[in-house]
Structure formats: C-alpha cells, structure tokens
Design a protein around this motif. Structure first.
Motif, PDB file in Angstrom:
ATOM      1  N   GLU A  93       0.860  -1.181   0.000  1.00  0.00           N
ATOM      2  CA  GLU A  93       0.000   0.000   0.000  1.00  0.00           C
ATOM      3  C   GLU A  93       0.897   1.232   0.000  1.00  0.00           C
ATOM      4  OE1 GLU A  93      -2.492  -0.579   3.469  1.00  0.00           O
ATOM      5  OE2 GLU A  93      -3.781  -1.940   2.329  1.00  0.00           O
ATOM      6  N   VAL A  95       1.013   5.147   0.697  1.00  0.00           N
ATOM      7  CA  VAL A  95       0.255   6.185   1.398  1.00  0.00           C
ATOM      8  C   VAL A  95       0.981   7.528   1.310  1.00  0.00           C
ATOM      9  CG1 VAL A  95      -0.556   6.958   3.689  1.00  0.00           C
ATOM     10  CG2 VAL A  95      -0.880   4.572   2.994  1.00  0.00           C
ATOM     11  N   ARG A  97       0.617  11.492   2.751  1.00  0.00           N
ATOM     12  CA  ARG A  97      -0.067  12.293   3.772  1.00  0.00           C
ATOM     13  C   ARG A  97       0.273  13.771   3.610  1.00  0.00           C
ATOM     14  NH1 ARG A  97      -1.444   8.575   7.944  1.00  0.00           N
ATOM     15  NH2 ARG A  97      -0.238   6.653   7.775  1.00  0.00           N
ATOM     16  N   ALA A 101      -2.696  12.429  10.426  1.00  0.00           N
ATOM     17  CA  ALA A 101      -3.930  11.836  10.980  1.00  0.00           C
ATOM     18  C   ALA A 101      -3.720  10.330  11.023  1.00  0.00           C
ATOM     19  CB  ALA A 101      -5.138  12.189  10.114  1.00  0.00           C
ATOM     20  N   GLY A 102      -4.531   9.650  11.803  1.00  0.00           N
ATOM     21  CA  GLY A 102      -4.489   8.185  11.805  1.00  0.00           C
ATOM     22  C   GLY A 102      -3.203   7.621  12.378  1.00  0.00           C
ATOM     23  N   SER A 103      -2.685   6.588  11.711  1.00  0.00           N
ATOM     24  CA  SER A 103      -1.598   5.805  12.310  1.00  0.00           C
ATOM     25  C   SER A 103      -0.322   6.601  12.540  1.00  0.00           C
ATOM     26  CB  SER A 103      -1.301   4.565  11.457  1.00  0.00           C
ATOM     27  OG  SER A 103      -0.652   4.909  10.249  1.00  0.00           O
ATOM     28  N   PHE A 124       3.294   0.232   3.098  1.00  0.00           N
ATOM     29  CA  PHE A 124       2.854  -0.793   4.054  1.00  0.00           C
ATOM     30  C   PHE A 124       2.759  -2.120   3.312  1.00  0.00           C
ATOM     31  CE2 PHE A 124       1.252   3.203   5.676  1.00  0.00           C
ATOM     32  CZ  PHE A 124       1.537   3.135   7.034  1.00  0.00           C
ATOM     33  N   ASP A 132      -0.775  -5.180   8.409  1.00  0.00           N
ATOM     34  CA  ASP A 132      -0.212  -4.265   7.399  1.00  0.00           C
ATOM     35  C   ASP A 132       0.996  -3.467   7.935  1.00  0.00           C
ATOM     36  OD1 ASP A 132      -2.290  -5.146   5.819  1.00  0.00           O
ATOM     37  OD2 ASP A 132      -3.397  -3.259   5.840  1.00  0.00           O
ATOM     38  N   ASP A 178      -5.026  12.489   3.497  1.00  0.00           N
ATOM     39  CA  ASP A 178      -4.138  11.372   3.137  1.00  0.00           C
ATOM     40  C   ASP A 178      -4.920  10.365   2.297  1.00  0.00           C
ATOM     41  OD1 ASP A 178      -5.640   9.674   4.862  1.00  0.00           O
ATOM     42  OD2 ASP A 178      -4.309  10.045   6.538  1.00  0.00           O
ATOM     43  N   TYR A 179      -4.219   9.399   1.736  1.00  0.00           N
ATOM     44  CA  TYR A 179      -4.889   8.356   0.954  1.00  0.00           C
ATOM     45  C   TYR A 179      -3.948   7.199   0.713  1.00  0.00           C
ATOM     46  CZ  TYR A 179      -2.210  10.556  -2.717  1.00  0.00           C
ATOM     47  OH  TYR A 179      -1.173  11.077  -3.432  1.00  0.00           O
ATOM     48  N   LYS A 180      -4.556   6.067   0.328  1.00  0.00           N
ATOM     49  CA  LYS A 180      -3.804   4.843   0.052  1.00  0.00           C
ATOM     50  C   LYS A 180      -4.043   4.410  -1.385  1.00  0.00           C
ATOM     51  CE  LYS A 180      -5.739   1.080   0.361  1.00  0.00           C
ATOM     52  NZ  LYS A 180      -6.359   0.124  -0.611  1.00  0.00           N
ATOM     53  N   ASP A 199     -13.420   5.360   1.482  1.00  0.00           N
ATOM     54  CA  ASP A 199     -12.987   4.246   2.338  1.00  0.00           C
ATOM     55  C   ASP A 199     -11.467   4.219   2.492  1.00  0.00           C
ATOM     56  OD1 ASP A 199     -15.351   3.074   3.085  1.00  0.00           O
ATOM     57  OD2 ASP A 199     -15.216   1.375   1.691  1.00  0.00           O
ATOM     58  N   GLY A 200     -10.759   4.806   1.527  1.00  0.00           N
ATOM     59  CA  GLY A 200      -9.297   4.682   1.517  1.00  0.00           C
ATOM     60  C   GLY A 200      -8.558   6.001   1.516  1.00  0.00           C
ATOM     61  N   CYS A 201      -9.284   7.069   1.910  1.00  0.00           N
ATOM     62  CA  CYS A 201      -8.603   8.371   2.014  1.00  0.00           C
ATOM     63  C   CYS A 201      -9.220   9.144   3.171  1.00  0.00           C
ATOM     64  CB  CYS A 201      -8.732   9.159   0.703  1.00  0.00           C
ATOM     65  SG  CYS A 201     -10.399   9.683   0.279  1.00  0.00           S
ATOM     66  N   ARG A 202      -8.589  10.239   3.532  1.00  0.00           N
ATOM     67  CA  ARG A 202      -9.194  11.140   4.521  1.00  0.00           C
ATOM     68  C   ARG A 202      -9.462  12.474   3.833  1.00  0.00           C
ATOM     69  NH1 ARG A 202      -5.739   8.260   8.191  1.00  0.00           N
ATOM     70  NH2 ARG A 202      -7.079   7.279   9.753  1.00  0.00           N
ATOM     71  N   ARG A 218     -14.829   4.747  11.665  1.00  0.00           N
ATOM     72  CA  ARG A 218     -13.842   4.328  12.683  1.00  0.00           C
ATOM     73  C   ARG A 218     -14.159   4.954  14.036  1.00  0.00           C
ATOM     74  NH1 ARG A 218     -10.172   6.003   8.500  1.00  0.00           N
ATOM     75  NH2 ARG A 218      -9.298   4.227   7.371  1.00  0.00           N
TER      76      ARG A 218
HETATM   77  N1  UDP Z   1      -5.781   2.994   4.359  1.00  0.00           N
HETATM   78  C1  UDP Z   1      -6.512   2.101   3.598  1.00  0.00           C
HETATM   79  N2  UDP Z   1      -6.364   0.760   3.843  1.00  0.00           N
HETATM   80  C2  UDP Z   1      -5.534   0.273   4.775  1.00  0.00           C
HETATM   81  C3  UDP Z   1      -4.786   1.201   5.556  1.00  0.00           C
HETATM   82  C4  UDP Z   1      -4.948   2.548   5.319  1.00  0.00           C
HETATM   83  O1  UDP Z   1      -7.260   2.495   2.716  1.00  0.00           O
HETATM   84  O2  UDP Z   1      -5.429  -0.960   4.930  1.00  0.00           O
HETATM   85  C5  UDP Z   1      -5.925   4.440   4.125  1.00  0.00           C
HETATM   86  C6  UDP Z   1      -6.674   5.136   5.241  1.00  0.00           C
HETATM   87  O3  UDP Z   1      -8.042   5.209   4.954  1.00  0.00           O
HETATM   88  C7  UDP Z   1      -6.039   6.509   5.258  1.00  0.00           C
HETATM   89  C8  UDP Z   1      -4.605   6.259   4.773  1.00  0.00           C
HETATM   90  O4  UDP Z   1      -4.632   5.018   4.091  1.00  0.00           O
HETATM   91  O5  UDP Z   1      -6.680   7.355   4.325  1.00  0.00           O
HETATM   92  C9  UDP Z   1      -3.603   6.209   5.904  1.00  0.00           C
HETATM   93  O6  UDP Z   1      -4.042   5.274   6.849  1.00  0.00           O
HETATM   94  P1  UDP Z   1      -3.308   5.137   8.276  1.00  0.00           P
HETATM   95  O7  UDP Z   1      -1.926   4.602   8.059  1.00  0.00           O
HETATM   96  O8  UDP Z   1      -3.411   6.419   9.004  1.00  0.00           O
HETATM   97  O9  UDP Z   1      -4.082   3.984   8.983  1.00  0.00           O
HETATM   98  P2  UDP Z   1      -5.468   4.005   9.811  1.00  0.00           P
HETATM   99  O10 UDP Z   1      -5.150   4.593  11.140  1.00  0.00           O
HETATM  100  O11 UDP Z   1      -6.417   4.799   8.994  1.00  0.00           O
HETATM  101  O12 UDP Z   1      -5.842   2.564   9.868  1.00  0.00           O
END
Ligand code: UDP
Ligand code: ADP
Length: 238
Positions: A93, A95, A97, A101-103, A124, A132, A178-180, A199-202, A218
C-alpha cells in the motif's frame, strides 16, 4: 469493446468482490456495502455504500486517466459493479499524507491536523494477519514484491496523484488529508488498481475541518454514507 459476461467469484475481500469475466484480461469488481476497520475487527453493512463508492471510484479513475495516470478502470457495469483490467497486484500500500492523521499520529506521537510540508510517503505490506506493517523500499526489493523500477514508479505516480487530487478537492472546498493507493502490473505496465474512494482516504471540509471519510465509521461519528455522498456532490459526481 465486446459484450463481456460475468463469470465465477474469484475472491471476496473486506469490501469488494472480484469475479472472472468472459474476457481473460478483465475482472468484474463488485463494491459491497460491507465496511470494516481496525483489520476487520469493526464491521458493519452500510446501505448504499457500495453504489456510492463504485460511482465515486469511476469518477476519480476517469479523471486520473485523463490527466495521464494509467489505471485498471475500464467502465461502469451496474450500480455496484465496474469492469477492470486483471492486474498482478503488488502486495504493497502506498500512502501519501498532506496532514497528520491516523496511524502516523500514534506511531510518531504527533497531533492530528499538523501540516506535512512536503507531504510524506509510506509503504505498508498488505497482510491483514501482520496488521499491514510499515515497510521501506528495501524490504520491497529484498523480498521481491516489486522491482526497483516499479518501486520508483509507484512513488512517482502516488505523488502525481497527490498533485492532481489535492487541487481537485481544494477547488471543491475540501482538504485531501491522506490516501492509500495500490498498483499492479498488466502486460508489463504498472497501472493504478484497487479503488480511490472515501474508504481509503481522509477528506475534511476546508472551512470547518469536519471529517467526511471513513473516520466517521472508525470513530462512530455517524452519517458515514451520507458524508461520502457530500464529498461526491461537492466534486460534481451525481
Ligand atoms: N488505508 C486504507 N487501507 C488500509 C490502511 C490505510 O485504505 O489498509 C488508508 C486510510 O483510509 C487513510 C490512509 O490510508 O486514508 C492512511 O491510513 P493510516 O496509516 O493512518 O491507517 P489508519 O489509522 O487509517 O488505519
Ligand atoms: P481487502 O483485500 O483489503 O480486504 P477489498 O475487499 O477491497 O480489500 O478487495 C479487493 C482486492 O482486490 C484487494 O486484495 C486488491 O488488492 C485486489 N485488486 C484490486 N484491483 C485489482 C485488479 N485490477 N486486479 C486484481 N486484483 C485487484
């Protein structure tokens, strides 16, 4: 293009299912209403999410294709299905940013909302059982998940998508936080695969910074699909 028939189920992931088609180069991608977070620990079916994301993805993939980013997307088939090129997926994956935000906040102990200038990039390894894990380009090459050239192209294309989509969202009054992205190869070419949906971005509202993406699911903020539809409407997706 010839009339393509749907074939047998190939795989069912957490949110989408892939079906064989009568053309060996193509899959039917079915966007389901299933929604999951935290490696599938939190799960729910959200009515209308599949069709919302199917149309959202079609719009973004068309836009990116027009701007010179090659993708697997071929055409919409139905409310919840699209025809895509069958890719050999790279299990990674990508990503980008623009804002923390998030992880990354947990991992580096930074506050949500901090501007990341320049935007940062992370790889990832796509493996639910291992949650992941974050990896770097050396892991990808050492384990043979992708070649040096593919790694370079994944980074370049993911940043190219950032330039294009940051502007698209900004013009529509939103911040792409952010986005994946996921990539795969098709006859030796690297194509953008999987999906680009809320589903895959913020995505935050530019004025209020209200969260409009999967963080609503979430973080139990409610109105998940309604918020995805607000993003779609602002972008002019009907
Ligand atoms: N993301 C995703 N699939 C995954 C992990 C992350 O689509 O398996 C996207 C998530 O929605 C966000 C970006 O990638 O937009 C960064 O995600 P993050 O590493 O912050 O992980 P999270 O805390 O969202 O699980
Ligand atoms: P997950 O696998 O994370 O549960 P999904 O439910 O979204 O996610 O499943 C979609 C699966 O299809 C993912 O494993 C993704 O890598 C894969 N995929 C996406 N686009 C293609 C494609 N064009 N060809 C083959 N596989 C694809």
């Amino acid at each position: 293009m010839e009339n393509i028939e749907k074939g047998k189920l190939i795989s069912s992931g957490k949110a989408k299912s892939l079906y064989e088609s009568s053309n060996p180069d193509y899959y039917f991608m079915h966007y389901r209403d299933d929604t999951s977070a935290f490696d599938g620990v939190k799960k729910e079916s959200l009515e209308g999410k599949g069709s919302t994301n199917n149309k959202f993805n079609a719009f973004i993939m068309d836009f990116l294709e027009q701007k010179g980013v090659p993708t697997h997307f071929e055409k919409l088939i139905s409310e919840t299905e699209s025809l895509v090129k069958k890719l050999e997926m790279i299990p990674v994956e990508c990503v980008v940013r623009n804002i923390a935000a998030g992880s990354i906040c947990k991992r580096l102990g930074v506050e949500e909302g901090i501007d990341l200038n320049p935007p940062t990039f992370e790889f990832f390894y796509k493996d639910d059982e291992l949650h992941d894990p974050m990896i770097n380009e050396f892991h990808i090459k050492s384990f043979g998940w992708a070649s040096e050239e593919q790694v370079k192209q994944m980074q370049e294309k993911t940043f190219q998508v950032n330039d294009l989509l940051k502007e698209l969202f900004a013009e529509a009054g939103m911040i792409l936080v952010d986005y994946k992205l996921e990539f795969g190869s098709f006859n030796g070419d690297l194509l953008l695969g999987d999906e680009f949906t809320p589903d895959g971005c913020r995505v935050w509202d530019s004025e209020t910074r209200e969260k409009l993406d999967k963080d609503r699911f979430r973080q139990d903020l409610g109105d998940v699909v309604e918020s995805y539809q607000i993003i779609a409407k602002k972008l002019g997706i009907e």
